[in-house]
Write an enzyme that holds these catalytic residues in place. Structure first.
Site, PDB file in Angstrom:
ATOM      1  N   GLY A  81     -25.416   2.050 -84.302  1.00 49.26           N
ATOM      2  CA  GLY A  81     -24.937   2.103 -82.923  1.00 49.26           C
ATOM      3  C   GLY A  81     -23.691   1.248 -82.729  1.00 49.26           C
ATOM      4  O   GLY A  81     -22.802   1.585 -81.949  1.00 49.26           O
ATOM      5  N   ALA A  82     -23.648   0.143 -83.466  1.00 50.18           N
ATOM      6  CA  ALA A  82     -22.503  -0.750 -83.304  1.00 50.18           C
ATOM      7  C   ALA A  82     -21.218  -0.076 -83.804  1.00 50.18           C
ATOM      8  O   ALA A  82     -20.136  -0.276 -83.247  1.00 50.18           O
ATOM      9  CB  ALA A  82     -22.750  -2.058 -84.043  1.00 50.18           C
TER      10      ALA A  82
END
Ligand code: HXC
Length: 511
Positions: free
Chosen positions: A401-402
């Site tokens: 997600g980062a």
């Protein structure tokens, strides 16, 4: 007295007030309101108005002691550009905000907005003037509303150079940047006495809301320094990077020198062991114009680095993960810090450079319970929403997600580059092989040996930049030492970026 004598007398009274202010303030190691103004503006350019406005409730006989009603307002030049300012004078009624005082501030705010010029507030005040009751509160309300209406149109900067207590803290809080001085300024909603009474907690003013606390713990202050003059000089520096309003072109510098001999060093700055830290600020300083990196929120949420710099003389905003602190993970504070900066840059058309080395969001009960989901979404929202030119360079880790959040291609990144050392994947090797190779690992005779082998294979086959390059999600894998040169070209290509958003009142950012 005839009119000429009144004119002369008023000027004498004003000078007397100023002399008196100097005496009192200097004793405390502080400058007067007008001295602060003189540090802020180019010499001789400040034009003061409303100097003789008097408190609404003062009898005529004592008006001369309160001329100006505790605030100096006007306009001048900073590096040749128009800026409006107000400076509170603690020596007149404790710099407290009476109706006339507040009306003066509102007037200068409205002029700044009308004329598209930044506004700087130099604050030193006991807060709402107690004697004036609700009139004082109403003046505050007007100031807050003006703050909000100016937001995203003109830059608003606050310097806290004395007390800021109670609701008075909310005007600075609504502005774009807060500067504080160590030992002589503090901000809190309720002071130490109330804290003691209500919660039985012992704390002094500095410990509760001094510059150090707000710069490193609460994130309320963006900048803190040891003396007033330096604080105000930093405001001048900040103004040199940003436009006067949301329509004006960015200020240009003709200083474009850079650390030419250090470019090659970028080819070896990433450690062989991908779990070893390095300093992202070193990369920033090598890539941008010499000594132009101006960090914002330097002491808060240091796992993300944000700030302004110049690239070939042009202002850019930088958002970078910092592998040296918490391995560069994104936590709640880093997400908020990054989001706020991205939104400022977007509002004022400052192109964004994203330098990425992020293993993921910080896991843990504390983060989850305090809302990493809600807060991480702020950074995601800010990048997706931003329409300024956005260029990402992945130096090493870009996981999960980062990876998506840090201005990946499909969130609207205009150019996405990666160094050969980039590791782009759903998750890091340690986690991935435990899931994908679960059965093999459970049966392995020499588990450690197999883990090492699988990790190596995962890194080579999956966690590299070339898969993403093949999908067009990385525009090019670049030689690190050519980063500066490529960024200059890429930002040049994007300089005419036009983007018209469909009409809506405003988005609903997850606050
Ligand atoms: C009227 C005030 C004042 C105020 C200070 N003075 N604050 N006058 N209204 N809010 C006056 C004092 O009476 C004194 O007048 C002079 O200013 C200097 O104050 P001192 O107390 O002598 O100075 P110092 O010892 O340095 O203490 C500074 C201080 C203290 C810590 C700020 O004055 C203080 O606690 N003031 C009240 C702070 C406060 O609670 N403000 C309201 C916050 S709520 P003389 O005549 O003796 O020189 C608020 C609501 C805003 O602001 C809401 C917005 C929505």
């Amino acid at each position: 007295m005839n009119k000429d004598q009144i004119f002369e007398q008023r000027r004498k009274d004003l000078q007397e007030l100023e002399d008196n202010a100097a005496q009192k303030q200097h004793l405390k190691g502080k400058l007067t309101a007008r001295e602060r103004i003189n540090v802020l503006f180019d010499e001789g350019t400040f034009f003061e108005f409303d100097a003789f406005v008097s408190p609404s409730q003062t009898p005529a006989s004592s008006r001369k002691n309160n001329f100006g009603d505790g605030v100096v307002v006007g306009s001048g030049k900073v590096q040749g550009r128009s800026v409006f300012a107000y400076a509170q004078d603690f020596t007149v009624l404790g710099g407290s905000l009476g109706f006339a005082h507040g009306t003066k501030i509102a007037k200068v705010q409205e002029m700044a907005l009308k004329l598209g010029a930044p506004i700087v507030g130099l604050m030193d005040s006991g807060g709402a003037r107690i004697q004036e009751g609700v009139k004082s509160l109403s003046a505050y309300a007007t100031i807050f509303r003006n703050n909000v209406q100016s937001s995203g149109i003109i830059p608003q900067i606050s310097a806290i150079l004395g007390p800021a207590a109670g609701g008075a803290v909310y005007s600075p809080a609504l502005t774009d940047f807060i500067f504080m001085t160590n030992q002589t300024s503090y901000m809190f909603v309720t002071g130490p006495d109330v804290v003691k009474e209500v919660l039985n907690e012992e704390v002094d003013m500095e410990g509760l809301g001094g510059g150090n606390i707000h710069a490193s713990k609460s994130g309320v202050a963006h900048f803190v320094s040891d003396d007033e003059e330096h604080t105000i000089m930093l405001i001048r520096k900040l103004l040199s990077y940003i436009p006067s309003n949301n329509y004006e072109a960015l200020p240009l510098s003709n200083q474009t020198s850079f650390y030419k001999s250090r470019q090659e060093y970028l080819n070896k700055i990433i450690p062989d062991d991908s779990n070893r830290p390095y300093d992202m600020k070193e990369i920033i300083n090598i890539v941008v114009d010499k000594d132009t990196f101006f960090e914002v929120h330097e002491r808060w949420a240091q796992n993300i680095v944000v700030g302004f710099a110049r690239l070939n003389g042009k202002s850019i905003g930088i958002v970078a993960n910092q592998p040296k602190v918490m391995a560069g993970t994104l936590d709640i504070n880093a997400s908020i810090k990054g989001a706020r900066f991205v939104r400022f840059c977007d509002a004022f058309n400052i192109p964004l450079l994203i330098l990425e080395d992020v293993p993921g969001f910080l896991p843990g009960i504390e983060q989850e319970h305090n809302g990493i989901i809600r807060n991480g979404a702020k950074l995601l929202y800010a990048f997706c929403e931003a329409t300024v030119p956005k260029i990402t360079v992945i130096t090493r880790k870009a996981y999960g997600g980062a990876y998506i959040v840090m201005s990946s291609k499909n969130t609207g990144g205009d150019f996405n580059f990666a160094w050969p050392t980039a590791e782009i994947a759903v998750m890091g090797p340690a986690g991935a092989i435990k899931i994908v190779n679960k059965h093999e690992l459970s049966k392995a005779e020499n588990k450690a040996e197999l883990e090492k082998e699988l990790t190596e294979k995962y890194k080579n086959d999956v966690a590299n930049p070339y898969k993403a390059e093949e999908f067009g999600l990385i525009d090019e894998v670049i030689v690190p030492s050519r980063t500066r040169e490529i960024l200059i070209t890429a930002f040049e290509i994007l300089s005419n970026k036009q983007y018209h958003k469909p009409a809506r009142k405003h988005g609903s950012i997850p606050l």
